[in-house]
Write an enzyme that holds these catalytic residues in place. Structure first.
Site, PDB file in Angstrom:
ATOM      1  N   LYS A 188       0.834  -1.218   0.000  1.00 33.91           N
ATOM      2  CA  LYS A 188       0.000   0.000   0.000  1.00 33.91           C
ATOM      3  C   LYS A 188       0.862   1.259   0.000  1.00 33.91           C
ATOM      4  O   LYS A 188       2.018   1.255   0.403  1.00 33.91           O
ATOM      5  CB  LYS A 188      -0.961  -0.039   1.188  1.00 33.91           C
ATOM      6  CG  LYS A 188      -2.015  -1.146   0.972  1.00 33.91           C
ATOM      7  CD  LYS A 188      -3.425  -0.697   1.165  1.00 33.91           C
ATOM      8  CE  LYS A 188      -4.389  -1.705   0.569  1.00 33.91           C
ATOM      9  NZ  LYS A 188      -5.558  -1.981   1.358  1.00 33.91           N
ATOM     10  N   ARG A 228      -4.670 -10.060   3.288  1.00 31.80           N
ATOM     11  CA  ARG A 228      -4.828  -9.973   1.825  1.00 31.80           C
ATOM     12  C   ARG A 228      -3.506  -9.477   1.249  1.00 31.80           C
ATOM     13  O   ARG A 228      -3.098  -8.348   1.536  1.00 31.80           O
ATOM     14  CB  ARG A 228      -5.978  -9.010   1.505  1.00 31.80           C
ATOM     15  CG  ARG A 228      -6.286  -8.859   0.026  1.00 31.80           C
ATOM     16  CD  ARG A 228      -7.422  -7.862  -0.176  1.00 31.80           C
ATOM     17  NE  ARG A 228      -7.785  -7.744  -1.577  1.00 31.80           N
ATOM     18  CZ  ARG A 228      -7.171  -6.954  -2.449  1.00 31.80           C
ATOM     19  NH1 ARG A 228      -6.157  -6.195  -2.060  1.00 31.80           N
ATOM     20  NH2 ARG A 228      -7.567  -6.907  -3.705  1.00 31.80           N
TER      21      ARG A 228
HETATM   22  C1  9MG Z   1      -9.975  -4.782  -2.896  1.00 33.72           C
HETATM   23  N1  9MG Z   1      -9.128  -4.353  -1.814  1.00 33.72           N
HETATM   24  C2  9MG Z   1      -8.030  -3.540  -1.903  1.00 33.72           C
HETATM   25  N2  9MG Z   1      -7.507  -3.335  -0.685  1.00 33.72           N
HETATM   26  C3  9MG Z   1      -8.273  -4.035   0.198  1.00 33.72           C
HETATM   27  C4  9MG Z   1      -8.266  -4.216   1.586  1.00 33.72           C
HETATM   28  O1  9MG Z   1      -7.367  -3.614   2.353  1.00 33.72           O
HETATM   29  N3  9MG Z   1      -9.206  -4.987   2.145  1.00 33.72           N
HETATM   30  C5  9MG Z   1     -10.162  -5.592   1.379  1.00 33.72           C
HETATM   31  N4  9MG Z   1     -11.078  -6.354   2.001  1.00 33.72           N
HETATM   32  N5  9MG Z   1     -10.222  -5.446   0.041  1.00 33.72           N
HETATM   33  C6  9MG Z   1      -9.301  -4.685  -0.525  1.00 33.72           C
END
Ligand code: 9MG
Length: 277
Positions: free
Chosen positions: A223, A257
């Site tokens: 990120k 994720r």
């Molecule tokens: C689609 N997407 C992009 N970043 C995300 C995050 O931090 N959490 C979730 N649930 N989806 C995300």
């Protein structure tokens, strides 16, 4: 709290943290935009992530990065459905669909997806009723504002209590629409309407969200706040991403994720090995 009900008699064990691998079938995602736009390469990438230990594959057809082009439901369906169909034929690993659109949710679940991952927490018209009728699991994520402008000037009284209260409200709304709590994941939405300081505070106090009684999903991988803090471009954020995934699990996340599944799985195995239960 260590089992997620995926609906229709299926469950996902979350006793040990599960790694959700990201497959973006988009030309413009911030991290891997354009790499997997044809279905065959997206499926190949997804199966590579499964081989590396992913316990969920998250398939998305519309980028949520600030400034990304909006995509129609028809185009989103055309991007993700061939991938979900092929993937569900090739593996039993649960597939989640990253979308806010009811039409896409319906098509994805018909193709085999068992989790709806909605960065808008089912706030679009008809999204709650659609997810309830489909009878699968949902991930309710916090986002302040809309992707196009969310990073302009995010403000909170206290980011952790504000996010917690928002998620509590969305859980109530989902339950009232007919989605049982056993089918919910919650997610503070790192990077979605948050400054680097907000993200760090949320990670530091992530365990405060456990009071909501549902497994926490954390998405920190690659990120932009990593780039801001370390001055690194997106293709050099692997080490920080693995460290953040580890910290998230230590602080209470059940699902992380990530784009880089193999290194994250190895790090989490080491965490597991030193953890006394
Ligand atoms: C689609 N997407 C992009 N970043 C995300 C995050 O931090 N959490 C979730 N649930 N989806 C995300």
């Amino acid at each position: 709290m260590s089992v997620l009900d995926l609906g229709h008699g299926r469950t996902l064990d979350l006793t040990h943290a599960v790694v959700m691998g990201v497959v973006n079938v988009t030309p413009d995602s911030f991290s891997d935009g354009g790499r997997f736009t044809d279905p065959a390469s997206a499926v190949e990438q997804a199966l590579r992530l499964v081989a590396e230990g992913a316990g969920i594959i998250d398939v998305g057809g519309e980028s949520t990065r600030p400034g990304a082009q909006p995509v129609s439901a028809g185009d989103e369906i055309a991007r993700v459905i061939p991938v979900i169909e092929a993937l569900c034929a090739a593996t039993t690993v649960p597939v989640s669909i990253d979308t806010s659109k009811p039409e896409v949710m319906r098509a994805a679940v018909a193709a085999g997806a068992t989790i709806i991952n909605d960065v808008r927490a089912l706030r679009d018209p008809d999204a709650l009723d659609t997810a309830a009728a489909l009878g699968v699991a949902v991930c309710l994520m916090h986002m302040q504002g809309e992707p196009r402008t969310m990073q302009d000037n995010p403000e909170y009284i206290d980011v952790v209590t504000d996010v917690r209260d928002f998620l509590a409200g969305r859980m109530l709304a989902a339950e009232a629409a007919g989605i049982p709590r056993d089918r919910m994941l919650i997610d503070p939405g790192f990077g979605f309407g948050k400054t680097p300081e907000h993200n760090l505070e949320l990670l530091r106090r992530l365990a405060a969200l456990r009071i909501l009684g549902r497994p926490i999903l954390a998405g920190l991988s690659r990120k932009s706040f990593i780039g801001k803090l370390l001055g690194l471009p997106v293709d050099r954020r692997l080490h920080a991403s693995v460290a953040l995934a580890l910290l998230a699990v230590q602080n209470g996340a059940s699902v992380v994720r990530v784009h880089d599944v193999g290194p994250t799985v190895e790090a989490l195995h080491m965490l597991d090995a030193v953890t006394i239960r």
